[in-house]
Design a protein around this motif. Sequence first.
Motif, PDB file in Angstrom:
ATOM      1  N   PRO A  44       0.809  -1.236   0.000  1.00  0.00           N
ATOM      2  CA  PRO A  44       0.000   0.000   0.000  1.00  0.00           C
ATOM      3  C   PRO A  44       0.832   1.271   0.000  1.00  0.00           C
ATOM      4  CG  PRO A  44      -1.004  -1.622   1.430  1.00  0.00           C
ATOM      5  CD  PRO A  44       0.290  -2.223   0.978  1.00  0.00           C
ATOM      6  N   SER A  45       1.916   1.308   0.785  1.00  0.00           N
ATOM      7  CA  SER A  45       2.735   2.519   0.817  1.00  0.00           C
ATOM      8  C   SER A  45       3.391   2.774  -0.538  1.00  0.00           C
ATOM      9  CB  SER A  45       3.812   2.402   1.906  1.00  0.00           C
ATOM     10  OG  SER A  45       4.643   1.268   1.675  1.00  0.00           O
ATOM     11  N   GLY A  46       3.823   1.720  -1.193  1.00  0.00           N
ATOM     12  CA  GLY A  46       4.440   1.866  -2.503  1.00  0.00           C
ATOM     13  C   GLY A  46       3.456   2.335  -3.551  1.00  0.00           C
ATOM     14  N   LEU A  47       2.257   1.752  -3.540  1.00  0.00           N
ATOM     15  CA  LEU A  47       1.234   2.165  -4.510  1.00  0.00           C
ATOM     16  C   LEU A  47       0.766   3.589  -4.240  1.00  0.00           C
ATOM     17  CD1 LEU A  47      -0.929  -1.074  -4.833  1.00  0.00           C
ATOM     18  CD2 LEU A  47       0.852  -0.240  -6.380  1.00  0.00           C
ATOM     19  N   ASN A  48       0.646   3.946  -2.971  1.00  0.00           N
ATOM     20  CA  ASN A  48       0.230   5.319  -2.644  1.00  0.00           C
ATOM     21  C   ASN A  48       1.230   6.341  -3.182  1.00  0.00           C
ATOM     22  OD1 ASN A  48      -2.091   4.467  -1.348  1.00  0.00           O
ATOM     23  ND2 ASN A  48      -1.167   4.470   0.692  1.00  0.00           N
ATOM     24  N   ALA A  49       2.512   6.013  -3.099  1.00  0.00           N
ATOM     25  CA  ALA A  49       3.538   6.918  -3.619  1.00  0.00           C
ATOM     26  C   ALA A  49       3.427   7.063  -5.128  1.00  0.00           C
ATOM     27  CB  ALA A  49       4.921   6.407  -3.227  1.00  0.00           C
ATOM     28  N   LEU A  50       3.122   5.969  -5.826  1.00  0.00           N
ATOM     29  CA  LEU A  50       2.961   6.042  -7.277  1.00  0.00           C
ATOM     30  C   LEU A  50       1.687   6.807  -7.658  1.00  0.00           C
ATOM     31  CD1 LEU A  50       4.081   2.485  -8.440  1.00  0.00           C
ATOM     32  CD2 LEU A  50       5.421   4.587  -8.326  1.00  0.00           C
ATOM     33  N   HIS A  51       0.625   6.602  -6.880  1.00  0.00           N
ATOM     34  CA  HIS A  51      -0.628   7.338  -7.129  1.00  0.00           C
ATOM     35  C   HIS A  51      -0.406   8.851  -7.023  1.00  0.00           C
ATOM     36  CE1 HIS A  51      -3.956   4.595  -7.794  1.00  0.00           C
ATOM     37  NE2 HIS A  51      -3.518   3.792  -6.855  1.00  0.00           N
ATOM     38  N   ALA A  52       0.514   9.261  -6.173  1.00  0.00           N
ATOM     39  CA  ALA A  52       0.735  10.694  -5.937  1.00  0.00           C
ATOM     40  C   ALA A  52       1.508  11.363  -7.068  1.00  0.00           C
ATOM     41  CB  ALA A  52       1.480  10.881  -4.616  1.00  0.00           C
ATOM     42  N   LEU A  53       2.081  10.570  -7.970  1.00  0.00           N
ATOM     43  CA  LEU A  53       2.857  11.135  -9.068  1.00  0.00           C
ATOM     44  C   LEU A  53       1.946  11.727 -10.139  1.00  0.00           C
ATOM     45  CD1 LEU A  53       5.431   8.225  -9.587  1.00  0.00           C
ATOM     46  CD2 LEU A  53       5.858  10.407  -8.427  1.00  0.00           C
ATOM     47  N   ASP A  54       2.425  12.755 -10.796  1.00  0.00           N
ATOM     48  CA  ASP A  54       1.764  13.283 -11.993  1.00  0.00           C
ATOM     49  C   ASP A  54       2.399  12.591 -13.194  1.00  0.00           C
ATOM     50  OD1 ASP A  54       0.739  14.638 -14.141  1.00  0.00           O
ATOM     51  OD2 ASP A  54       1.421  16.630 -13.497  1.00  0.00           O
ATOM     52  N   PRO A  55       1.661  11.720 -13.897  1.00  0.00           N
ATOM     53  CA  PRO A  55       2.267  10.999 -15.022  1.00  0.00           C
ATOM     54  C   PRO A  55       2.921  11.913 -16.062  1.00  0.00           C
ATOM     55  CG  PRO A  55       0.132  10.059 -14.473  1.00  0.00           C
ATOM     56  CD  PRO A  55       0.268  11.308 -13.666  1.00  0.00           C
ATOM     57  N   GLY A  65      -0.503  -7.436  -2.605  1.00  0.00           N
ATOM     58  CA  GLY A  65       0.259  -6.259  -2.233  1.00  0.00           C
ATOM     59  C   GLY A  65       0.778  -6.361  -0.811  1.00  0.00           C
ATOM     60  N   GLU A  66      -0.131  -6.350   0.146  1.00  0.00           N
ATOM     61  CA  GLU A  66       0.269  -6.429   1.556  1.00  0.00           C
ATOM     62  C   GLU A  66       0.431  -7.890   1.964  1.00  0.00           C
ATOM     63  OE1 GLU A  66       1.360  -5.120   5.323  1.00  0.00           O
ATOM     64  OE2 GLU A  66       1.188  -4.052   3.424  1.00  0.00           O
ATOM     65  N   PRO A  67       1.610  -8.282   2.461  1.00  0.00           N
ATOM     66  CA  PRO A  67       1.808  -9.666   2.878  1.00  0.00           C
ATOM     67  C   PRO A  67       0.893 -10.042   4.046  1.00  0.00           C
ATOM     68  CG  PRO A  67       3.912  -8.516   2.643  1.00  0.00           C
ATOM     69  CD  PRO A  67       2.845  -7.477   2.572  1.00  0.00           C
ATOM     70  N   GLY A  68       0.695 -11.346   4.209  1.00  0.00           N
ATOM     71  CA  GLY A  68      -0.111 -11.787   5.348  1.00  0.00           C
ATOM     72  C   GLY A  68      -0.295 -13.289   5.390  1.00  0.00           C
ATOM     73  N   SER A  69      -0.618 -13.766   6.578  1.00  0.00           N
ATOM     74  CA  SER A  69      -0.986 -15.158   6.809  1.00  0.00           C
ATOM     75  C   SER A  69      -2.292 -15.177   7.597  1.00  0.00           C
ATOM     76  CB  SER A  69       0.093 -15.889   7.616  1.00  0.00           C
ATOM     77  OG  SER A  69       1.324 -15.894   6.947  1.00  0.00           O
ATOM     78  N   ASP A  78      -8.208 -12.697   7.395  1.00  0.00           N
ATOM     79  CA  ASP A  78      -9.668 -12.743   7.484  1.00  0.00           C
ATOM     80  C   ASP A  78     -10.261 -12.362   6.133  1.00  0.00           C
ATOM     81  OD1 ASP A  78      -9.786 -11.360  10.855  1.00  0.00           O
ATOM     82  OD2 ASP A  78      -9.669 -13.445  10.173  1.00  0.00           O
ATOM     83  N   GLU A  79     -11.324 -13.052   5.753  1.00  0.00           N
ATOM     84  CA  GLU A  79     -11.964 -12.751   4.472  1.00  0.00           C
ATOM     85  C   GLU A  79     -12.411 -11.290   4.404  1.00  0.00           C
ATOM     86  OE1 GLU A  79     -15.647 -14.461   1.744  1.00  0.00           O
ATOM     87  OE2 GLU A  79     -14.615 -15.803   3.143  1.00  0.00           O
ATOM     88  N   ALA A  80     -12.889 -10.751   5.520  1.00  0.00           N
ATOM     89  CA  ALA A  80     -13.361  -9.364   5.544  1.00  0.00           C
ATOM     90  C   ALA A  80     -12.232  -8.371   5.294  1.00  0.00           C
ATOM     91  CB  ALA A  80     -14.039  -9.062   6.877  1.00  0.00           C
ATOM     92  N   ASP A  81     -10.997  -8.799   5.526  1.00  0.00           N
ATOM     93  CA  ASP A  81      -9.839  -7.916   5.368  1.00  0.00           C
ATOM     94  C   ASP A  81      -9.036  -8.243   4.105  1.00  0.00           C
ATOM     95  OD1 ASP A  81      -8.042  -5.853   6.363  1.00  0.00           O
ATOM     96  OD2 ASP A  81      -6.648  -7.458   6.913  1.00  0.00           O
ATOM     97  N   ALA A  82      -9.502  -9.219   3.346  1.00  0.00           N
ATOM     98  CA  ALA A  82      -8.692  -9.770   2.261  1.00  0.00           C
ATOM     99  C   ALA A  82      -8.336  -8.740   1.197  1.00  0.00           C
ATOM    100  CB  ALA A  82      -9.413 -10.952   1.618  1.00  0.00           C
ATOM    101  N   MET A  83      -9.268  -7.869   0.836  1.00  0.00           N
ATOM    102  CA  MET A  83      -8.999  -6.934  -0.264  1.00  0.00           C
ATOM    103  C   MET A  83      -7.955  -5.893   0.124  1.00  0.00           C
ATOM    104  SD  MET A  83     -10.502  -8.258  -2.704  1.00  0.00           S
ATOM    105  CE  MET A  83      -9.976  -6.997  -3.855  1.00  0.00           C
ATOM    106  N   ASN A  84      -7.716  -5.714   1.412  1.00  0.00           N
ATOM    107  CA  ASN A  84      -6.640  -4.816   1.843  1.00  0.00           C
ATOM    108  C   ASN A  84      -5.258  -5.397   1.538  1.00  0.00           C
ATOM    109  OD1 ASN A  84      -8.356  -2.784   2.868  1.00  0.00           O
ATOM    110  ND2 ASN A  84      -8.616  -3.922   4.783  1.00  0.00           N
ATOM    111  N   HIS A  85      -5.227  -6.667   1.160  1.00  0.00           N
ATOM    112  CA  HIS A  85      -3.971  -7.333   0.817  1.00  0.00           C
ATOM    113  C   HIS A  85      -3.766  -7.449  -0.687  1.00  0.00           C
ATOM    114  CE1 HIS A  85      -2.891  -8.748   4.937  1.00  0.00           C
ATOM    115  NE2 HIS A  85      -4.185  -8.546   5.124  1.00  0.00           N
ATOM    116  N   VAL A  86      -4.701  -6.908  -1.481  1.00  0.00           N
ATOM    117  CA  VAL A  86      -4.644  -7.032  -2.946  1.00  0.00           C
ATOM    118  C   VAL A  86      -4.151  -5.725  -3.555  1.00  0.00           C
ATOM    119  CG1 VAL A  86      -5.995  -7.417  -5.039  1.00  0.00           C
ATOM    120  CG2 VAL A  86      -6.451  -8.781  -2.986  1.00  0.00           C
ATOM    121  N   ALA A  87      -3.112  -5.834  -4.383  1.00  0.00           N
ATOM    122  CA  ALA A  87      -2.596  -4.655  -5.092  1.00  0.00           C
ATOM    123  C   ALA A  87      -3.408  -4.356  -6.341  1.00  0.00           C
ATOM    124  CB  ALA A  87      -1.129  -4.874  -5.464  1.00  0.00           C
ATOM    125  N   GLY A  88      -3.840  -5.403  -7.030  1.00  0.00           N
ATOM    126  CA  GLY A  88      -4.582  -5.183  -8.267  1.00  0.00           C
ATOM    127  C   GLY A  88      -4.839  -6.476  -8.999  1.00  0.00           C
TER     128      GLY A  88
END
Length: 285
Positions: free
Chosen positions: A40-51, A136-140, A143-153
């Motif tokens: 998430p931190s890496g993607l947030n930094a890329l989102h902040a760029l002006d292409p 995106g975010e590593p984990g073991s 929880d299914e309710a939290d799963a999408m927070n671990h997906v980059a795309g």
Amino acid sequence: MKLLRYGALGAEKPGLLDAAGRVRDLSGVVSDIAGDTLRPSGLNALHALDPETLPLVEGRPQADLRLGACVGGIGKFICIGLNYADHAEEAGMPIPEEPIIFNKWTSSVVGPNDDIQVPRGSVKTDWEVELGVVIGEPGSYIDEADAMNHVAGFCVINDVSERDFQLNRAGTWDKGKGCDTFGPTGPWLVTVDEIADMNAMDMWLDVDGKRMQTGSTATLIFKIPHLVSYCSQFMSLQAGDVISTGTPPGVGMGQSPQTYLHGGEIVTLGISGLGAQKSKVVPAL
């Protein structure tokens, strides 16, 4: 945001696709579309760029500019079998009570327009359009309710398969799934925020211009959050791992008569919002 990797095989550079469909170079910002860049931190930094401030890369992606697999340094290439009820039916197999997990070897990964090689001794090389989920975010034990927070795309994957190796050569399915070039991946990794409804993504695949597969993620048996959570019960998921989530009906094994790739064919496939692939089928070297 659409992230990609461009350039010669083995020397790909990171990039992103701008609003005009041009490639912008990210090599001055990140070393690759891999690892911590996908957290998430890496993607947030890329989102902040002006292409518009990034160097413009010459060439048209998937035309005169080669694209590599959209994720670099994939650690695990995890696949889910029989995850569409109608595909299970055409395969003559029961609908699974739990997700079926198998692997593609990471040496199978190629770009979205690279050649697909029919392995030596193959008699049943097949195609499978699939939705890829990039961690995106590593984990073991996620929880299914939290799963999408671990997906980059998400990305397009062709889970190329040799059915004779897979089903008739003893052991697990992996023998028929991980041959070299059996994992075309891309053209781009599309971040989660760009997808309006991950449960309503149209999928298609053509062989020599003939429509073979038509489907939608609406008919997935096990949905994406469940798959991420389920896989994490058996292994830690790391940034850059890929989960290929299954294929809709229309594979060669399900045709009457059965139809397979032997060389010379052109396979095109895509998923709404994620782009398309086009590969030529050739004999193995």
